[in-house]
Motif scaffolding. Sequence first.
Motif, short mmCIF file in Angstrom:
data_model
loop_
_atom_site.label_atom_id
_atom_site.label_comp_id
_atom_site.label_asym_id
_atom_site.label_seq_id
_atom_site.Cartn_x
_atom_site.Cartn_y
_atom_site.Cartn_z
N GLY A 115 0.81 -1.20 0.00
CA GLY A 115 0.00 0.00 0.00
C GLY A 115 0.84 1.25 0.00
N PHE A 116 0.15 2.38 0.01
CA PHE A 116 0.81 3.67 -0.04
C PHE A 116 1.54 3.98 1.27
N SER A 117 2.40 4.98 1.25
CA SER A 117 3.15 5.38 2.44
C SER A 117 2.21 5.93 3.51
N SER A 118 2.57 5.69 4.76
CA SER A 118 1.86 6.25 5.92
C SER A 118 0.39 5.86 5.99
N CYS A 119 0.06 4.66 5.50
CA CYS A 119 -1.33 4.22 5.61
C CYS A 119 -1.52 3.17 6.70
N GLY A 120 -0.51 2.99 7.52
CA GLY A 120 -0.64 2.09 8.66
C GLY A 120 -0.25 0.65 8.40
N LYS A 121 0.39 0.38 7.27
CA LYS A 121 0.78 -1.00 6.94
C LYS A 121 1.65 -1.63 8.02
N SER A 148 -6.75 8.24 2.24
CA SER A 148 -6.56 9.52 1.56
C SER A 148 -5.20 10.11 1.92
N ALA A 149 -4.65 10.93 1.03
CA ALA A 149 -3.35 11.55 1.27
C ALA A 149 -3.39 12.42 2.52
N GLU A 150 -4.49 13.12 2.74
CA GLU A 150 -4.60 14.01 3.90
C GLU A 150 -4.61 13.22 5.20
N VAL A 151 -5.32 12.12 5.23
CA VAL A 151 -5.35 11.28 6.43
C VAL A 151 -3.96 10.72 6.71
N ARG A 152 -3.29 10.27 5.67
CA ARG A 152 -1.96 9.71 5.86
C ARG A 152 -0.95 10.76 6.31
N ALA A 153 -1.06 11.97 5.78
CA ALA A 153 -0.17 13.04 6.20
C ALA A 153 -0.39 13.38 7.67
N GLN A 154 -1.64 13.39 8.10
CA GLN A 154 -1.94 13.68 9.50
C GLN A 154 -1.37 12.61 10.42
N ARG A 155 -1.46 11.36 10.01
CA ARG A 155 -0.90 10.27 10.81
C ARG A 155 0.61 10.41 10.93
N ARG A 156 1.26 10.75 9.83
CA ARG A 156 2.71 10.92 9.84
C ARG A 156 3.09 12.11 10.71
N PHE A 157 2.34 13.19 10.61
CA PHE A 157 2.58 14.38 11.44
C PHE A 157 2.46 14.03 12.91
N ASP A 158 1.41 13.33 13.28
CA ASP A 158 1.19 12.95 14.68
C ASP A 158 2.30 12.03 15.18
N GLU A 159 2.76 11.12 14.32
CA GLU A 159 3.82 10.19 14.70
C GLU A 159 5.12 10.94 15.01
N MET A 172 9.91 15.11 17.31
CA MET A 172 10.62 15.53 16.11
C MET A 172 9.87 16.68 15.43
N ASP A 173 10.62 17.56 14.75
CA ASP A 173 10.01 18.68 14.03
C ASP A 173 9.14 18.14 12.90
N ALA A 174 7.99 18.79 12.71
CA ALA A 174 7.08 18.34 11.66
C ALA A 174 6.24 19.49 11.16
N ASP A 175 6.05 19.55 9.85
CA ASP A 175 5.20 20.56 9.23
C ASP A 175 4.20 19.81 8.36
N PHE A 176 2.91 20.00 8.62
CA PHE A 176 1.89 19.22 7.92
C PHE A 176 1.96 19.40 6.41
N ASP A 177 2.12 20.63 5.94
CA ASP A 177 2.15 20.88 4.50
C ASP A 177 3.33 20.19 3.83
N ASP A 178 4.48 20.19 4.50
CA ASP A 178 5.65 19.50 3.96
C ASP A 178 5.40 18.00 3.88
N ILE A 179 4.75 17.47 4.91
CA ILE A 179 4.48 16.03 4.95
C ILE A 179 3.48 15.65 3.87
#
Length: 233
Positions: A10-16, A154-165, A171-178
């Motif tokens: 599956g895609f990146s950051s989808c919880g695989k 969705s890409a937005e859901v996956r980005a939010q998960r990565r941001f939260d992680e 660690m520094d994180a910017d949602f738009d960058d992610i």
Amino acid sequence: MKKITIAIDGFSSCGKSTMAKDLAREVGYVYVDTGAMYRAVTLYALENNMFLPDGGIDADALRRKMGDIGISFRLNEATGRPDTYLNGERVEDKIRSMEVSDHVSPVAALPFVRSAMVALQQAMGRDKGVVMDGRDIGTTVFPDAELKIYVTASAEVRAQRRFDELKSKGMDADFDDILRNVKERDYIDSHRDVSPLRKADDAIELDNSHMTIAEQKQWLLERFHEACQKQAD
């Protein structure tokens, strides 16, 4: 009960990885994080100055050094999950950084990198009883896997998960960058020449955009028992 091979793509950051780790622990199988393997190669390239000023990878330099890259997994007694080691050094946290995320897809697209990693993955899963997640497990690494899952969100859901992680690890994180990184990786992973990300014809699709980890775990356990019963019949 006869052991099977479980391929989760599956895609990146989808919880695989979370799904695969939990399932492996639940059923007593070996878990292999193939994404971590490509991230480890990327970290090696970064630490050895193999990226060009324009962001491209010096493929020739990396090809010459592939034999010097040793990747292994060791169980972390505190977490109960395997950590990634690069040439004997624990790099579990380093490989999850945004710097590695920004560079991993071009590295993973290199044919000689994929060939080396696929051979290592196939060796790790030769005796079955393995849960492996990545981009091409059900299509290239183990095309005969008894259970194939294709995970999306969705890409937005996956980005939010990565941001939260990342934030949870301090660690520094910017949602738009992610989000940008997630979309770029989706495109590269789906369009590369060698083993592109795609759903295997016999894979079961799971959109987990609005599922809890507990719900995913239950769903995957049910699919596991169904696959095992099919092998027993």
